[in-house]
Design an enzyme around this catalytic site. Sequence first.
Site, PDB file in Angstrom:
ATOM      1  N   HIS A   1       1.562   4.637  -2.794  1.00 48.69           N
ATOM      2  CA  HIS A   1       1.707   6.101  -2.701  1.00 48.69           C
ATOM      3  C   HIS A   1       2.955   6.575  -3.451  1.00 48.69           C
ATOM      4  O   HIS A   1       2.949   7.629  -4.087  1.00 48.69           O
ATOM      5  CB  HIS A   1       1.781   6.537  -1.240  1.00 48.69           C
TER       6      HIS A   1
ATOM      7  N   HIS B   1       3.058   9.182  -6.554  1.00 50.13           N
ATOM      8  CA  HIS B   1       3.958  10.343  -6.560  1.00 50.13           C
ATOM      9  C   HIS B   1       4.779  10.370  -7.849  1.00 50.13           C
ATOM     10  O   HIS B   1       4.871  11.394  -8.520  1.00 50.13           O
ATOM     11  CB  HIS B   1       4.867  10.287  -5.331  1.00 50.13           C
TER      12      HIS B   1
ATOM     13  N   HIS C   1       0.844  -1.203   0.000  1.00 49.95           N
ATOM     14  CA  HIS C   1       0.000   0.000   0.000  1.00 49.95           C
ATOM     15  C   HIS C   1       0.882   1.257   0.000  1.00 49.95           C
ATOM     16  O   HIS C   1       0.626   2.194  -0.764  1.00 49.95           O
ATOM     17  CB  HIS C   1      -0.922  -0.004   1.215  1.00 49.95           C
ATOM     18  N   GLU C   2       1.898   1.264   0.843  1.00 49.55           N
ATOM     19  CA  GLU C   2       2.759   2.459   0.921  1.00 49.55           C
ATOM     20  C   GLU C   2       3.518   2.661  -0.390  1.00 49.55           C
ATOM     21  O   GLU C   2       3.726   3.793  -0.823  1.00 49.55           O
ATOM     22  CB  GLU C   2       3.718   2.366   2.108  1.00 49.55           C
TER      23      GLU C   2
HETATM   24 ZN   LIG Z   1      -2.108   5.291   2.501  1.00 50.96          ZN
END
Ligand SMILES: [Zn+2]
Length: 238
Positions: free
Chosen positions: A103, A107, A99-100
Amino acid sequence: MYMDPLYWLFIGAGMLLSLWAQFRVKSAYARYSQVASRSGLTGADIAQRILQANGINGVRIEGIRGSLTDHYDPKARTLRLSEGVYGTRSIAAAGIAAHEVGHAIQHAQNYGPLKFRSAWVPVANLGGGLSMMVIMAALAMGGAATATGQSLATAGILMFATTTVFTLITLPVEFDASRRALATLESGGVMPKDEIAGARKVLSAAALTYVAAFVTSLLTLFYYLVRLGFIGGNRNRR
Ligand SMILES: [Zn+2]
């Protein structure tokens, strides 16, 4: 305001929803932290693989103290994974790490909602920070019933609404990160299907906390609208 039963009716509903969502995250996390992934890869390994699979270079992966403190820092281009994720070989660790990375991919690809959210942070901090004072002042001036009260009330509502907008724009950012994470885990053949189902449960529970935050913020905004006399007549008349 805190003596107002209406306040507790609105905010209490939001609080209960948030508590329930947090409980769901904690229990899903506790459950799938106990299930080892058959690949034997740690959260950090999984993150590294997904970054590679997406052709993303220059993102650092670091360990960070605490539980569920995982986050991606766009300024430092660094992925910080918590103690139960970084070096841990569990389904929960894999899901959270993925999940991270989601991100980090957002980006790298200039994902619109993420850009908007980052730009909105100072607006929401300022608006949210000042809103209470302005709303209190508006209530003291008689809310929407007086000219001065109405101007203050409108300003206070708009200030508070900046935080509601923030919780709203957080939703596509968080849902998209999880969607990307699960898609890469599936296509990359890093994890077998049954394990991905477990990772999905952890991420769905986490997504619920963001929905709860949005609903709570919306209920609070609605409460202020009622309290200040914009909806349902002026309750503040003395
Ligand atoms: Zn998150």
